[in-house]
Design an enzyme around this catalytic site. Structure first.
Site, PDB file in Angstrom:
ATOM      1  N   ARG A   1     -28.542  28.407  41.722  1.00 51.48           N
ATOM      2  CA  ARG A   1     -29.820  28.743  41.100  1.00 51.48           C
ATOM      3  C   ARG A   1     -29.625  29.552  39.822  1.00 51.48           C
ATOM      4  NH1 ARG A   1     -32.658  31.317  46.287  1.00 51.48           N
ATOM      5  NH2 ARG A   1     -30.514  32.056  46.519  1.00 51.48           N
TER       6      ARG A   1
ATOM      7  N   ASP B   1     -24.742  28.028  46.118  1.00 48.43           N
ATOM      8  CA  ASP B   1     -25.910  28.531  45.394  1.00 48.43           C
ATOM      9  C   ASP B   1     -25.704  28.297  43.900  1.00 48.43           C
ATOM     10  OD1 ASP B   1     -28.114  29.879  44.397  1.00 48.43           O
ATOM     11  OD2 ASP B   1     -27.893  31.599  45.733  1.00 48.43           O
TER      12      ASP B   1
END
Length: 199
Positions: free
Chosen positions: A122, A120
């Site tokens: 983001r 991840d």
């Protein structure tokens, strides 16, 4: 941050459309008269396959629809749509490659790491900046992801409440939801009540 604003009329009603460039180009949709505090907000990561084409492997499209419905029902709120978040930030081509590995039995985490990709990457700071632009100080965040709460708060947006946004578990998404619960810490109680034997 470069910003352009207009009115956007949708099937659900009228929104203030705030397009902004902050790294990638993103979009915030504000509905109704916004308060400064406890605003109903969804920070949604782009998912072309789920949001546009209705893929059932994930719950993204269902969450997007449910969040917009909730904002309109409440009479005010904001949806921040973050582009460049495809596949938790790995991009569309890489995400489709992980789907092949998931079809072979790997979960959403291992399918990324087996390709040498991060789990991840983001960045939620653009969401915090556009919320501040809209005058929002604190939010009731529609999310099942504790990391998203931490990210907003670390960027100066107080999360006064987490509002669950639960899509039904199904044979198509149960492995994905289970991995998100067990390996990524998402709060997904519907996984516990899904009976694989019945499906």
């Amino acid at each position: 941050m470069e910003i352009a604003e207009s009115t956007l009329v949708t099937r659900r009603g009228k929104f203030r459309s705030v397009a902004f460039r902050d790294g990638a180009e993103h979009l915030a949709l504000a509905h109704g008269r916004l308060r400064r505090d406890d605003v109903l907000v969804r920070v949604h990561s782009e998912c072309l396959t789920g949001d546009v084409f209705g893929a059932v492997r994930c719950e993204c499209g269902e969450q997007l629809d449910a969040a917009l419905d909730a904002i309109v029902c409440e009479g005010s709120g904001v949806l921040v749509y973050l582009r460049g978040h495809e596949g938790r930030g790995i991009g569309l081509v890489a995400k489709v490659r992980t789907h092949v590995l998931q079809d072979e039995g790997l979960d959403t985490v291992d399918s990324a790491t087996s390709l040498g990709l991060p789990v991840d990457v983001r960045d939620y700071s653009p969401a915090a900046r556009v919320l501040r632009h809209l005058g929002v100080r604190s939010v009731r965040l529609m999310s099942n992801n504790p990391d998203k709460i931490a990210a907003l708060e670390s960027n100066g947006i107080r999360v006064s409440a987490r509002v669950p946004l639960l899509a039904p578990a199904s044979p198509d998404n149960i492995r994905y939801l289970t991995a998100k619960r067990d390996r990524l810490g998402h709060v997904l109680p519907q996984v516990d009540t899904f009976d694989v034997a019945e499906h």
